[in-house]
Design an enzyme around this catalytic site. Structure first.
Site, mmCIF file in Angstrom:
data_model
loop_
_atom_site.group_PDB
_atom_site.id
_atom_site.type_symbol
_atom_site.label_atom_id
_atom_site.label_comp_id
_atom_site.label_asym_id
_atom_site.label_seq_id
_atom_site.Cartn_x
_atom_site.Cartn_y
_atom_site.Cartn_z
ATOM 1 N N PRO A 1 1.001 -1.486 -0.032
ATOM 2 C CA PRO A 1 0.009 0.274 0.001
ATOM 3 C C PRO A 1 1.016 1.423 0.456
ATOM 4 O O PRO A 1 2.226 1.274 0.849
ATOM 5 C CB PRO A 1 -0.771 -0.471 1.403
ATOM 6 C CG PRO A 1 -0.252 -1.470 2.287
ATOM 7 C CD PRO A 1 0.139 -2.219 1.584
ATOM 8 N N ASN A 2 0.434 2.094 -0.507
ATOM 9 C CA ASN A 2 0.918 3.611 -0.680
ATOM 10 C C ASN A 2 2.060 3.865 -2.109
ATOM 11 O O ASN A 2 2.515 4.465 -2.185
ATOM 12 C CB ASN A 2 0.958 4.469 0.225
ATOM 13 C CG ASN A 2 -0.446 4.254 1.429
ATOM 14 O OD1 ASN A 2 -1.421 4.993 0.882
ATOM 15 N ND2 ASN A 2 -0.103 3.730 2.830
ATOM 16 N N ARG B 1 4.366 11.291 -1.953
ATOM 17 C CA ARG B 1 4.253 11.170 -0.327
ATOM 18 C C ARG B 1 5.726 11.139 0.179
ATOM 19 O O ARG B 1 6.649 10.141 -0.825
ATOM 20 C CB ARG B 1 3.620 9.362 -0.535
ATOM 21 C CG ARG B 1 3.596 9.599 1.206
ATOM 22 C CD ARG B 1 2.407 7.856 1.306
ATOM 23 N NE ARG B 1 2.381 7.727 2.996
ATOM 24 C CZ ARG B 1 3.197 6.690 2.982
ATOM 25 N NH1 ARG B 1 4.013 5.832 2.375
ATOM 26 N NH2 ARG B 1 3.563 6.203 3.716
ATOM 27 N N TYR C 1 10.812 9.028 1.308
ATOM 28 C CA TYR C 1 10.850 7.391 -0.062
ATOM 29 C C TYR C 1 12.014 8.156 -1.311
ATOM 30 O O TYR C 1 11.470 7.350 -2.244
ATOM 31 C CB TYR C 1 9.157 7.323 -0.478
ATOM 32 C CG TYR C 1 8.900 6.488 0.922
ATOM 33 C CD1 TYR C 1 9.134 5.255 2.038
ATOM 34 C CD2 TYR C 1 7.840 7.456 2.035
ATOM 35 C CE1 TYR C 1 8.568 5.209 2.464
ATOM 36 C CE2 TYR C 1 7.757 6.814 2.469
ATOM 37 C CZ TYR C 1 7.291 6.271 3.517
ATOM 38 O OH TYR C 1 6.608 5.237 5.148
ATOM 39 N N ASN D 1 8.215 -5.385 -1.394
ATOM 40 C CA ASN D 1 7.788 -4.545 -0.279
ATOM 41 C C ASN D 1 6.699 -4.689 -0.213
ATOM 42 O O ASN D 1 5.337 -3.983 -0.601
ATOM 43 C CB ASN D 1 8.537 -3.813 -1.520
ATOM 44 C CG ASN D 1 8.308 -1.713 0.204
ATOM 45 O OD1 ASN D 1 7.616 -2.252 1.079
ATOM 46 N ND2 ASN D 1 9.135 -0.950 -0.408
ATOM 47 N N ALA E 1 3.268 -1.145 4.533
ATOM 48 C CA ALA E 1 2.638 -0.669 5.980
ATOM 49 C C ALA E 1 1.866 -2.727 6.419
ATOM 50 O O ALA E 1 1.765 -2.768 7.897
ATOM 51 C CB ALA E 1 1.597 -0.022 5.916
ATOM 52 N N HIS F 1 4.152 -4.669 8.734
ATOM 53 C CA HIS F 1 4.203 -4.986 10.366
ATOM 54 C C HIS F 1 2.089 -5.339 10.535
ATOM 55 O O HIS F 1 2.561 -5.027 12.347
ATOM 56 C CB HIS F 1 4.062 -3.223 10.802
ATOM 57 C CG HIS F 1 5.330 -2.670 10.094
ATOM 58 N ND1 HIS F 1 6.857 -2.429 10.571
ATOM 59 C CD2 HIS F 1 4.567 -1.591 9.284
ATOM 60 C CE1 HIS F 1 7.756 -2.142 9.240
ATOM 61 N NE2 HIS F 1 6.039 -1.604 9.248
ATOM 62 N N ASP G 1 1.918 -15.676 5.738
ATOM 63 C CA ASP G 1 1.524 -16.789 5.630
ATOM 64 C C ASP G 1 1.112 -17.397 3.992
ATOM 65 O O ASP G 1 1.289 -18.849 3.400
ATOM 66 C CB ASP G 1 0.223 -17.104 6.151
ATOM 67 C CG ASP G 1 0.214 -17.479 7.524
ATOM 68 O OD1 ASP G 1 1.739 -17.018 7.834
ATOM 69 O OD2 ASP G 1 -0.894 -17.543 7.619
ATOM 70 N N GLU H 1 12.874 -9.079 1.607
ATOM 71 C CA GLU H 1 12.008 -7.996 2.086
ATOM 72 C C GLU H 1 12.880 -6.885 1.292
ATOM 73 O O GLU H 1 13.764 -6.857 1.856
ATOM 74 C CB GLU H 1 11.629 -8.317 3.423
ATOM 75 C CG GLU H 1 11.141 -7.453 3.865
ATOM 76 C CD GLU H 1 10.906 -8.112 5.332
ATOM 77 O OE1 GLU H 1 10.143 -6.504 6.190
ATOM 78 O OE2 GLU H 1 11.054 -8.806 6.059
ATOM 79 N N HIS I 1 12.592 -2.236 1.823
ATOM 80 C CA HIS I 1 12.589 -1.444 2.040
ATOM 81 C C HIS I 1 12.772 -0.610 1.608
ATOM 82 O O HIS I 1 14.333 -0.437 1.535
ATOM 83 C CB HIS I 1 11.993 -1.806 4.176
ATOM 84 C CG HIS I 1 10.799 -2.246 4.644
ATOM 85 N ND1 HIS I 1 9.763 -2.035 4.750
ATOM 86 C CD2 HIS I 1 11.696 -3.477 4.903
ATOM 87 C CE1 HIS I 1 9.076 -3.426 4.933
ATOM 88 N NE2 HIS I 1 10.490 -4.861 5.067
ATOM 89 N N LEU I 2 12.078 0.868 1.531
ATOM 90 C CA LEU I 2 13.311 1.904 1.554
ATOM 91 C C LEU I 2 13.914 3.127 1.956
ATOM 92 O O LEU I 2 14.905 3.019 1.480
ATOM 93 C CB LEU I 2 11.662 2.838 0.437
ATOM 94 C CG LEU I 2 11.551 2.735 -1.130
ATOM 95 C CD1 LEU I 2 9.631 3.543 -1.072
ATOM 96 C CD2 LEU I 2 12.337 2.649 -1.812
ATOM 97 N N SER I 3 13.218 3.153 2.599
ATOM 98 C CA SER I 3 14.337 3.777 4.573
ATOM 99 C C SER I 3 14.465 2.501 5.357
ATOM 100 O O SER I 3 14.160 1.311 4.920
ATOM 101 C CB SER I 3 12.670 4.540 4.912
ATOM 102 O OG SER I 3 11.355 3.898 5.589
ATOM 103 N N ARG J 1 12.918 4.540 12.174
ATOM 104 C CA ARG J 1 11.870 5.239 12.312
ATOM 105 C C ARG J 1 11.395 4.605 13.587
ATOM 106 O O ARG J 1 11.798 4.211 14.470
ATOM 107 C CB ARG J 1 10.738 4.370 10.751
ATOM 108 C CG ARG J 1 12.005 4.948 9.795
ATOM 109 C CD ARG J 1 10.868 5.009 8.794
ATOM 110 N NE ARG J 1 10.582 6.089 8.757
ATOM 111 C CZ ARG J 1 9.548 5.890 7.413
ATOM 112 N NH1 ARG J 1 9.288 4.509 6.994
ATOM 113 N NH2 ARG J 1 7.971 6.312 8.037
ATOM 114 N N ARG K 1 7.674 0.053 13.043
ATOM 115 C CA ARG K 1 8.282 -0.405 12.324
ATOM 116 C C ARG K 1 8.828 -1.482 12.409
ATOM 117 O O ARG K 1 9.915 -1.909 11.447
ATOM 118 C CB ARG K 1 8.770 1.397 11.351
ATOM 119 C CG ARG K 1 7.953 2.042 11.270
ATOM 120 C CD ARG K 1 8.178 2.904 10.012
ATOM 121 N NE ARG K 1 6.730 3.803 9.500
ATOM 122 C CZ ARG K 1 5.717 3.724 9.366
ATOM 123 N NH1 ARG K 1 6.445 2.603 8.214
ATOM 124 N NH2 ARG K 1 5.378 5.541 8.651
#
Length: 151
Positions: free
Chosen positions: A15-16, A23, A28, A79, A82, A85, A92, A103, A105-107, A112, A116
């Site tokens: 998402p996002n 954003r 990001y 990625n 949200a 978490h 699963d 896995e 993540h950009l940040s 943070r 997170r």
């Protein structure tokens, strides 16, 4: 394994991430998801891979895509955003696969907010990358090429 001549890598975005470049660019970056995907497609050609990119704001759509990929992909870069978490369902679904999973993540999520720092995905991932911005996708694809080709 996939049924093509080239190893197939599924790149999933949660998402996002469709709002990248708009954003929170200070967190990001300014690169859009379309630009990231275009770069991955070009890089995949150079690496002798096929890349399939998918983004959804819906947990169910991501789970369905992971299930549909069962025995049809050679690796997964995800990625979960949200859902990292919160989603036992994504975790699963990933357990179906006996392929490398990265896995991404950009940040750097560990610099943070405390919430997170917990990932439901990391326990089933082969590797985890965080904090490299958009470049992390290219790094993950290179790593995945090495994993699936035995390099």
């Amino acid at each position: 394994m996939a049924n093509t001549n080239k190893p197939v890598i599924l790149v999933l975005n949660g998402p996002n991430l469709n709002m990248l470049g708009k954003r929170e660019p200070e967190v990001y970056g300014s690169t859009t998801l379309d630009e990231i995907n275009e770069g991955l497609i070009t890089q995949a050609e150079e690496l002798g891979l096929e890349v399939q990119c998918f983004q959804s704001n819906s947990e169910g759509a991501l789970v369905t895509k992971i299930q549909e990929a069962f025995q049809n992909v050679d690796g997964i870069i995800i990625n979960p955003a949200a859902y990292t978490h919160t989603s036992v369902a994504i975790r699963d679904a990933l357990l179906l696969h006996d392929v490398p999973i990265i896995e991404l993540h950009l940040s750097n999520v560990y610099k943070r907010e405390e919430f997170r720092h917990k990932s439901f995905v990391s326990g089933v991932a082969t590797a985890q990358m965080a904090g490299f911005g958009a470049m992390g996708y290219n790094m993950a694809l290179q790593a995945m090429a090495d994993m699936v080709k035995g390099g």
